[in-house]
Write a protein that holds these residues in place. Structure first.
Motif, short mmCIF file in Angstrom:
data_model
loop_
_atom_site.label_atom_id
_atom_site.label_comp_id
_atom_site.label_asym_id
_atom_site.label_seq_id
_atom_site.Cartn_x
_atom_site.Cartn_y
_atom_site.Cartn_z
N THR A 164 -0.19 -5.17 -6.18
CA THR A 164 -0.26 -6.62 -6.04
C THR A 164 1.11 -7.14 -6.71
OG1 THR A 164 -2.44 -6.47 -5.58
CG2 THR A 164 -1.42 -8.65 -6.08
N THR A 187 0.90 -1.42 -0.04
CA THR A 187 -0.09 0.05 -0.14
C THR A 187 0.71 1.32 -0.03
OG1 THR A 187 -1.77 -1.10 1.09
CG2 THR A 187 -1.74 1.24 1.09
N THR A 236 -20.52 -0.42 2.24
CA THR A 236 -21.67 -1.42 1.60
C THR A 236 -22.93 -0.70 1.77
OG1 THR A 236 -20.34 -3.23 2.42
CG2 THR A 236 -22.67 -3.60 2.06
N ASP A 272 -10.60 3.40 -2.08
CA ASP A 272 -11.22 1.94 -1.62
C ASP A 272 -10.22 0.92 -1.55
OD1 ASP A 272 -10.53 2.14 -4.35
OD2 ASP A 272 -12.49 1.99 -5.10
N LEU A 273 -9.08 1.10 -0.96
CA LEU A 273 -7.93 0.34 -0.88
C LEU A 273 -7.25 0.49 0.43
CD1 LEU A 273 -6.15 0.99 -4.24
CD2 LEU A 273 -7.64 -0.82 -3.57
N SER A 309 -16.02 -0.91 -9.18
CA SER A 309 -15.91 -1.32 -10.73
C SER A 309 -15.75 -0.12 -11.19
CB SER A 309 -16.87 -2.09 -10.93
OG SER A 309 -18.14 -1.52 -11.00
N GLN A 330 -2.40 0.83 -4.62
CA GLN A 330 -1.76 -0.30 -4.06
C GLN A 330 -1.07 -1.26 -5.48
OE1 GLN A 330 -4.92 -2.87 -2.19
NE2 GLN A 330 -4.33 -2.10 -0.04
N ARG A 360 -16.53 -1.43 1.76
CA ARG A 360 -16.75 -2.42 0.83
C ARG A 360 -15.38 -2.45 -0.05
NH1 ARG A 360 -19.93 -1.16 -4.46
NH2 ARG A 360 -18.19 -2.24 -5.01
N SER A 361 -15.51 -3.63 -0.97
CA SER A 361 -14.34 -3.64 -1.67
C SER A 361 -14.16 -2.57 -2.81
CB SER A 361 -14.25 -5.13 -2.50
OG SER A 361 -15.57 -5.07 -2.99
N ARG A 362 -13.21 -2.61 -3.79
CA ARG A 362 -12.96 -1.77 -4.91
C ARG A 362 -14.30 -1.53 -5.65
NH1 ARG A 362 -8.64 1.24 -6.76
NH2 ARG A 362 -8.36 1.38 -8.89
N THR A 365 -14.77 7.07 0.70
CA THR A 365 -14.49 5.85 1.01
C THR A 365 -15.71 5.18 0.93
OG1 THR A 365 -12.65 6.26 2.60
CG2 THR A 365 -13.83 4.28 2.72
#
Length: 443
Positions: free
Chosen positions: A141, A133, A258, A201-202, A218, A139, A214-216, A255
């Protein structure tokens, strides 16, 4: 680091009173923003000092990272400021100072500044589960890196770009490079006013304590957020220009949360000034009032870092007309101040609606002016406010008293009364039928 902005921060009496009335404007908000930057500088320095005092195993690495950050600041202060102002950096630093955990992340903060400045150097940074990060940027990977356990990767920075590598595998920072996920931005412009936020969102520290991150997003979701933001910003710029100016001065990050079953969830945190956590906005009006609401929270949280308004929590809990649970005085003040802003929004917005929308807008104004005024009275009789706190809440109450004298249509007043009565009835059922409004419920 040198700290030219690390000065004593005060709020002049007239600015304090403007804030208490629910306004303040961009100039006062910029005072609060400057104080928060000083706070982040202190916290980052505090990470280093806490590691040194504890004899932390990462002390030497933290010292090197801090010295690198100071060197970049001397030549590229804007790059360091962009990183240190990022809300998650403040949350990480506070956590590290308080617990001694995550000290190694100071290297990632330094790396972010180095990359922003385009400085030629290498920085070893922590990697967790194959992910690095880089605060305020994104980020990486690393393909083939261990998905379990912790390790170290290296950020290689140069004027023409940067990459992250481990064991001979490298990922380019920026653009659409495989393995790179950058923070995306949303922007809006209307009426000569502009607003830009990053969507974080990371970062693991983007909203501490939240159970519904929530996740990243789309790409299609990001486009939807952009469209709703443009319309919401147009509404604010046209009908609530002073609020728009405050939002633009205070808020730098969204940010995602959900989504609830209906409506919108939103939150701010004292640890992440400048960030609003929110679920996908269902429509421009909802997003506009949410921006007004959460900016009030941000303003008050920043003010509380300069001027204490409440005494230490004595265990007393009170009814709040916007919550299902009994609230402590600090939470009660936060809610009253936020709904002062919400009432002000609907007070103005009702004049720009027609038909049933105007009736609903009038009902929102009537309900929240009454709720905020009732809670202001509770606060003033609680004995839990400091001297400045009493002045602050009394000024809130005067503004709300002025608004209570403004007529609303009978249909709007009836809807407001019904909603308020229903909330109180359900609250009493949920909390054992306790008390009257304003009573101390529990100590």
């Amino acid at each position: 680091m040198t700290s030219p902005q690390l000065t004593e921060h005060r709020i002049p009496a007239d600015a304090f009173d403007e804030l208490a009335a629910g306004t303040g404007g961009a100039p006062v908000v910029r005072r609060l923003v400057a104080a928060q930057y000083s706070k982040h500088l202190l916290l980052v320095r505090g990470v280093l000092e806490a590691a040194r005092r504890a004899g932390h195993a990462r002390w030497a690495a933290a010292r090197r990272a801090y010295d690198l950050l100071a060197a970049v600041q001397a030549q590229h202060p804007e790059a360091v400021a962009a990183v240190l102002r990022h809300p998650s950096v403040g949350a990480w630093a506070r956590h590290a100072v308080g617990t001694g955990e995550g000290v190694e992340q100071l290297a990632s903060v330094a790396a972010a500044a180095v990359v922003r400045a385009g400085v030629t150097c290498e920085v070893d940074v922590p990697m967790t589960g194959g992910v690095v990060t880089i605060p305020s940027l994104g980020q990486v990977t690393l393909p083939g890196a261990s998905a379990a356990g912790d390790a170290t990767a290296t950020v290689h920075s140069a004027p023409d770009g940067a990459e992250v590598s481990v064991e001979g595998v490298a990922v380019r920072i920026g653009g659409a490079a495989p393995g790179w996920a950058g923070l995306r931005s949303l922007s809006a412009e209307a009426g000569g006013r502009s607003f830009r936020v990053l969507v974080d969102d990371l970062d693991p520290h983007r909203m501490p304590g939240s159970g519904n991150l929530r996740s990243r997003l789309s790409e299609s979701e990001t486009e939807r957020w952009q469209g709703v933001l443009q319309e919401a910003w147009g509404l604010l710029a046209r009908n609530h220009p002073d609020v728009a100016d405050e939002v633009a001065a205070a808020i730098t990050v969204f940010t995602p949360l959900t989504a609830p079953d209906q409506g919108l969830s939103s939150a701010t945190s004292r640890e992440t000034f400048g960030c609003i956590a929110l679920s996908t906005p269902p429509d421009p009006h909802t997003l506009a009032v949410t921006l007004a609401h959460e900016t009030q929270h941000a303003k008050l949280s920043a003010l509380l870092d300069i001027v204490p308004l409440t005494r230490p929590d004595d265990g007393a809990r009170y009814y709040a007309p916007w919550r299902d649970d009994p609230r402590p005085v600090g939470g009660l003040l936060q809610g009253a101040y936020a709904f002062l802003g919400v009432a002000g929004f609907w007070r103005r917005q009702r004049h720009h609606e027609s038909g049933e929308d105007a009736v609903r807008a009038g009902a929102e104004f009537a309900r929240w002016r009454e709720a905020a005024r009732t809670v202001s009275g509770t606060l003033l009789t609680s004995g839990a406010l400091t001297g400045p706190g009493e002045r602050f809440v009394a000024r809130m109450a005067r503004r709300l008293d002025d608004w209570r004298r403004e007529p609303v249509p009978a249909a709007s007043a009836a809807i407001a009364r019904e909603a308020a009565d229903r909330h109180l009835t359900l609250w009493r059922e949920r909390n054992g039928g306790a008390g009257h409004v304003g009573d101390v419920l529990r100590t």
